[in-house]
Design an enzyme around this catalytic site. Structure first.
Site, mmCIF file in Angstrom:
data_model
loop_
_atom_site.group_PDB
_atom_site.id
_atom_site.type_symbol
_atom_site.label_atom_id
_atom_site.label_comp_id
_atom_site.label_asym_id
_atom_site.label_seq_id
_atom_site.Cartn_x
_atom_site.Cartn_y
_atom_site.Cartn_z
ATOM 1 N N CYS A 1 -9.116 16.845 21.561
ATOM 2 C CA CYS A 1 -8.475 15.541 21.791
ATOM 3 C C CYS A 1 -7.153 15.368 21.044
ATOM 4 C CB CYS A 1 -9.426 14.391 21.454
ATOM 5 S SG CYS A 1 -9.956 14.369 19.736
ATOM 6 N N LYS B 1 -26.203 8.196 -8.825
ATOM 7 C CA LYS B 1 -27.302 7.907 -7.910
ATOM 8 C C LYS B 1 -27.949 9.169 -7.355
ATOM 9 C CE LYS B 1 -25.781 3.356 -6.416
ATOM 10 N NZ LYS B 1 -24.490 3.299 -7.107
ATOM 11 N N SER C 1 -18.754 3.078 -7.298
ATOM 12 C CA SER C 1 -19.935 2.641 -6.561
ATOM 13 C C SER C 1 -20.731 1.658 -7.420
ATOM 14 C CB SER C 1 -20.803 3.854 -6.216
ATOM 15 O OG SER C 1 -21.839 3.473 -5.360
ATOM 16 N N GLU D 1 0.858 -1.195 0.000
ATOM 17 C CA GLU D 1 0.000 0.000 0.000
ATOM 18 C C GLU D 1 0.886 1.233 0.000
ATOM 19 O OE1 GLU D 1 -3.306 1.099 -0.178
ATOM 20 O OE2 GLU D 1 -2.217 2.997 -0.004
ATOM 21 N N CYS E 1 -11.583 11.736 24.370
ATOM 22 C CA CYS E 1 -12.441 12.442 23.409
ATOM 23 C C CYS E 1 -13.824 12.559 24.025
ATOM 24 C CB CYS E 1 -12.510 11.667 22.095
ATOM 25 S SG CYS E 1 -13.807 12.241 20.996
ATOM 26 N N SER F 1 -20.288 7.154 0.721
ATOM 27 C CA SER F 1 -21.564 7.331 1.436
ATOM 28 C C SER F 1 -21.811 6.249 2.478
ATOM 29 C CB SER F 1 -22.736 7.335 0.448
ATOM 30 O OG SER F 1 -22.552 8.270 -0.566
ATOM 31 N N VAL G 1 4.101 0.534 -5.537
ATOM 32 C CA VAL G 1 4.558 -0.300 -6.652
ATOM 33 C C VAL G 1 4.872 0.616 -7.831
ATOM 34 C CG1 VAL G 1 3.886 -2.115 -8.277
ATOM 35 C CG2 VAL G 1 3.251 -2.294 -5.860
ATOM 36 N N HIS H 1 -25.434 -0.919 -0.536
ATOM 37 C CA HIS H 1 -26.596 -0.811 -1.425
ATOM 38 C C HIS H 1 -27.302 -2.157 -1.566
ATOM 39 C CE1 HIS H 1 -25.761 3.260 -2.726
ATOM 40 N NE2 HIS H 1 -24.492 2.942 -2.877
ATOM 41 N N ARG I 1 -14.291 8.808 -7.138
ATOM 42 C CA ARG I 1 -14.694 7.529 -7.740
ATOM 43 C C ARG I 1 -13.703 7.164 -8.848
ATOM 44 N NH1 ARG I 1 -18.872 11.158 -7.546
ATOM 45 N NH2 ARG I 1 -20.734 10.620 -6.349
#
Ligand code: FAD
Length: 473
Positions: free
Chosen positions: A437, A248, A336, A31, A395, A45, A171, A49, A309
């Site tokens: 915090c 959507k 999505s 990563e 917190c 969101s 990578v 779905h 997206r």
């Protein structure tokens, strides 16, 4: 030599890692960011779905419906917050009524439970609904999930079962050898039998490291407002505009912590990583949200954010999940409903991997979190007796204790930054947005990681908070 290298630790890479962790395979996840789930997987969101919307016959339709069904078991095993609150797609015009009829038909073909509700029933279900609403399509299997917790939990469980994770490792190129791949990063080289490309916005670039170019990712930004948690009954379902060619539409939805999301917008942008927000776009989002609720509580907004997206320019933007070269699997263009579909995407990848054997000691369960703010007074007292740091609330907005923060740092796939702690146990998500915090979390991170306070970052590498002393020694 690894059996499998997964590129990208968003929800797709994490689901694939956990799915494959049940086999006797050496798996490495690479990563480029310094935490998991920092891409689209933490700026969306957060809706599981139901699957009534994707065009029948597409991968999106198939994997959304299956993925939705797989979430109960995953969330129970991993102690991830999810609630099936159901979605309501509103009609505000005669034309919308026709669209809802079409969507009902689509739901039937996709195998999704859905029904139309009348204006009166809708008002009973959602007292704050817009007075323009004529009715709605109700899909009871739609859910809300904590997307930050999900990615962390998936990766933690994958690591508990032997998967290795290298963070801050990008990578750069992949060399095809006779019977393997050599994956080259900014830190080293690794030989592997399989490569699985889960690189989100950069999945086209990673694909081109091995395959001829056959698709391009078009970045499409979505901007949101976040409202504070002020009333669990303000909106009880996910409310959608009717979908259009642009997507959507806007939604108003509770989150698993009963904040409310208002958004997203949908605009194609030039820069893949430009998740800035702008006033004009957000003003449009607000306008559209008035087509869902009358008394939009904008006085409760505490934050704005944007997610990007990863839309592919082929097959009408359907997911690309295929072995495009020998033992090179693309999971690309996962826009999505990628979050909802991700368990089924991982299952599809599992079916493409040959010659694998189940581990005898695979454990699908993650050690549950403490979740102090959900415990009874008596249970809290018991914990505090065992460890007084449960009594030290760091917190106040989200009521998180020091002991929970330490636990989030010490687990597999533990937090290394202030944002990492926020994503795992929520300090900084409340009304003060970390104002009170953040210094406390910084101190805990420095102590636990045995680092100087000036070395602690907010999020991305280099995002230091303290640069030195202004007073004293
Ligand atoms: C505004 C918005 C709203 C959405 N709402 C929903 C929703 O409600 N429900 C739903 O189902 N879906 C939703 N989605 C879609 C969903 O969020 C995505 O489909 C999903 O998060 C994609 O996951 P991913 O793992 O493919 O990508 P990402 O989460 O982006 O992960 C890809 C990872 O790959 C890493 N990476 C990239 N290149 C390299 C490299 N060269 N080397 C190493 N690492 C690399 C990145 O750093 C990143 O962490 C929404 C998306 C957006 C943007």
């Amino acid at each position: 030599m690894y059996n499998i290298i997964i590129i990208g630790a968003g929800v797709v890479g994490a689901q694939v890692a956990r799915r494959l962790a049940r086999y006797k395979l050496d798996i490495l996840v690479l990563e480029k960011e310094n935490d998991v789930g920092d891409g689209a997987s933490s700026a969306n969101s957060a809706i599981v779905h139901s699957g009534y919307d994707p065009e029948p016959g597409t991968l999106k339709a198939k994997l959304n419906v299956l993925g939705n069904k797989m979430y109960d078991e995953i969330c129970a095993d991993l102690d991830v917050e999810m609630e099936r609150i159901g979605s309501l797609t509103l009609s505000n015009s005669e034309e919308d009524d026709k669209t809802l009829q079409d969507l009902l038909e689509r739901a039937k073909i996709n195998g999704v439970e859905a029904r139309l509700v009348s204006k009166e029933e809708l008002k009973e279900m959602e007292p704050n609904i817009t007075s323009k609403a004529r009715g709605a399509l109700f899909a009871p299997s739609a859910g809300i999930i904590n997307p930050f917790e999900l990615v962390v939990a998936l990766m933690e469980n994958a690591m508990d079962n032997g998967v290795k994770l290298h963070l801050s490792e990008e990578v750069k190129s992949i060399e095809k050898k006779d019977n393997s791949y050599l994956v080259k990063t900014n830190k080293g080289e690794y030989e592997t039998d399989y490569v699985i490309n889960c690189a989100g916005l950069y999945s086209d670039k990673v694909s081109e490291m091995v395959n001829p170019k056959f698709f391009t990712i078009i970045p499409k930004r979505g901007e949101y407002y976040v409202l504070d948690h002020f009333d669990n009954n303000y909106v009880k379902h996910t409310l959608f505009n009717v979908p259009s060619a642009k997507g959507k539409g806007v939604l108003v939805s509770p989150t698993t912590h009963y904040n409310y999301l208002v958004g997203p917008s949908s605009e194609v942008v030039d820069e893949r990583d430009d998740v800035s927000t702008d006033a004009e776009t957000l003003a449009n989002v607000k306008e559209k949200a008035y087509d869902l609720v009358d008394n939009l509580r904008m006085d409760k907004q505490i934050r704005q954010f944007a997610g990007m997206r990863a839309v592919s320019d082929i097959n009408h933007g359907d997911f690309i999940i295929e072995e495009t070269s020998h033992h090179f699997i693309n999971c690309a263009g996962i826009q999505s409903p990628g979050l909802a579909s991700s368990p089924a995407i991982a299952l599809m990848v599992d079916e493409m991997i040959k010659d694998k054997e189940l581990k005898e000691d695979y454990n699908p369960k993650r050690r549950p979190l403490y979740r102090l703010n959900k415990l009874s007074f008596a249970d809290r007292q018991k914990l505090i007796k065992e460890n007084p740091l449960f009594g030290h609330i760091v917190c106040r907005c989200e009521k998180v204790s020091e002991a929970e923060v330490i636990d989030a740092i010490r687990r597999n796939c533990g937090a290394r930054t202030i944002k990492g702690v926020k994503k795992r146990v929520r300090p900084g998500f409340g009304k003060c947005q970390g104002g009170f915090c953040e210094p406390l979390i910084l101190n805990i991170l420095a102590k636990e990681l045995n680092k100087d306070k000036t070395e602690i970052t907010y999020g991305k590498d280099g995002s230091y908070i303290l640069i030195g002393r202004t007073k004293g020694e």
